[in-house]
Design an enzyme around this catalytic site. Structure first.
Site, PDB file in Angstrom:
ATOM      1  CB  VAL A  14      -0.965  -0.004   1.205  1.00 41.68           C
ATOM      2  CG1 VAL A  14      -0.214   0.208   2.518  1.00 41.68           C
ATOM      3  CG2 VAL A  14      -2.059   1.039   1.035  1.00 41.68           C
ATOM      4  CG  ASP A  15       4.764   1.046   1.648  1.00 40.59           C
ATOM      5  OD1 ASP A  15       4.427   0.142   0.855  1.00 40.59           O
ATOM      6  OD2 ASP A  15       5.765   0.977   2.386  1.00 40.59           O
ATOM      7  CG  HIS A  21      14.657  -4.479  -4.621  1.00 35.42           C
ATOM      8  ND1 HIS A  21      15.252  -3.248  -4.444  1.00 35.42           N
ATOM      9  CD2 HIS A  21      13.996  -4.742  -3.459  1.00 35.42           C
ATOM     10  CE1 HIS A  21      14.966  -2.789  -3.240  1.00 35.42           C
ATOM     11  NE2 HIS A  21      14.197  -3.672  -2.630  1.00 35.42           N
ATOM     12  CD  GLU A  46      12.058  -7.963  -0.901  1.00 29.99           C
ATOM     13  OE1 GLU A  46      11.181  -7.185  -1.326  1.00 29.99           O
ATOM     14  OE2 GLU A  46      13.168  -7.584  -0.472  1.00 29.99           O
TER      15      GLU A  46
END
Length: 344
Positions: A206-207, A227, A295
């Site tokens: 969400v961030d 990433h 992760e």
């Protein structure tokens, strides 16, 4: 089978019959309790927009356009993996062609996001309003918001064929546990609902905030994202879990993937979520915690089960970086982190 069971029952003495009846009743009661408990999670649903009629058939991806990608359009970056999966960068695809084909195929997409505790107030409104503006525009999309505070979810304006569904979840005291339970929750909602109604599902943190097109070119059977801080580094610097006691342990890998964005077909995402959750639980039983939690397990999964599509760091970018000129479009960016305030 029933005849044999009944015949056997009449050979029992009175005490054995009473015991058999007692344990049968007990088993019935326990089954009822278990059944009721299994529905505790899903009934707490708020419908903020009219939702499409649910189907019972499993939907599958129906569009494959990889043969139209222009792998030579970007000479400055890697555009294909060693197992021939595309790495999607700007200029490699025709957005209008992709959208046209997916509209013709009536492709439907679900997006899941978790906004628990203070993360809801800090990030959710920006995430949803920007997603409505940039995520799979023109396609049928349902945003699934998992939160412990459904009454605080903003009621944003949505275009036709776009829906918002809120599901209440428990809030855990540790953010690591929230991260772990996310995978379990994703697997459950896919099995119960998503696989019957959507060709693809994307799972995002969400961030983050959408800043540009995040469109149908991102869709694939199994989708990971590079990433941004690692894709240019030597593999020796990838932060895989190096603890042999952890199920996430890795000696080597292909790339370092960011768990803030992953997706694919419902079957593929469920397989990933199940793997991460079960291995996290096994670590927990052994009093082990993977270095980067879900992760780390996600990277292990994609090492063993190669993604069919990789999104470049355009699809999950840190705007504080000013030296990566090859990332010419910032489609989804990290929001400012407030870990000290939000994780307490």
């Amino acid at each position: 089978m029933i005849y044999v069971t009944v015949e056997f029952f009449f050979f029992l003495d009175d005490r054995q019959r009473i015991s058999a009846v007692f344990f049968s009743c007990l088993l019935l009661v326990l089954s009822f309790i278990a059944l009721r408990a299994s529905f505790q999670y899903f009934p707490k649903v708020s419908f903020l927009k009219n939702l499409p009629v649910l189907s019972q058939a499993t939907l599958r991806p129906t569009v494959s356009l990889d043969d139209t990608l222009n792998y030579e359009a970007r000479q400055d970056v890697q555009t294909r993996t060693s197992w021939n999966a595309p790495i999607i960068w700007e200029l490699m695809f025709d957005p209008n062609f992709y959208d046209k084909k997916h509209l013709e195929a009536k492709t439907a997409v679900a997006l899941t996001v978790f906004a628990v505790g203070r993360y809801l107030d800090a990030y959710l409104n920006t995430f949803l309003t920007s997603a409505e503006k940039h995520f799979m525009v023109g396609l049928p999309v349902t945003f699934y918001v998992f939160t412990d505070q459904p009454e605080k979810v903003p009621n944003i304006t949505l275009a036709p064929l776009r829906h918002l569904k809120v599901i209440k979840v428990e809030r855990y005291s540790r953010w690591q546990d929230i991260s772990m339970m996310r995978m379990k929750t994703i697997s459950e909602i896919i099995e119960k609902e998503l696989r019957h109604n959507f060709n693809y599902v994307f799972c995002l943190d969400v961030d983050q905030e959408f800043k540009g097109r995040f469109g149908s070119e991102a869709l694939g059977e199994s989708v990971a994202v590079l990433h941004v801080y690692y894709y240019k580094l030597p593999k020796t610097q990838f932060t895989y879990d190096r603890n042999p006691k952890s199920k996430a342990y890795m000696e080597e890998g292909d790339y370092y993937y960011h768990a803030a964005v992953f997706g694919g077909s419902c079957d593929a995402v469920k397989a990933l979520a199940d793997y991460c959750y079960l291995n996290t639980m096994e670590d927990k039983l052994n009093n082990v915690e993977a270095l980067w939690h879900d992760e780390s397990h996600l990277n292990k999964y994609f090492w063993l089960n190669k993604p069919s599509r990789i999104l470049s760091s355009e699809y999950c970018f840190d705007p504080r970086i000013n030296y990566m000129t090859e990332v010419i479009v910032h489609r989804l960016v990290w929001a400012p982190k407030q870990y000290a305030e939000l994780r307490t």
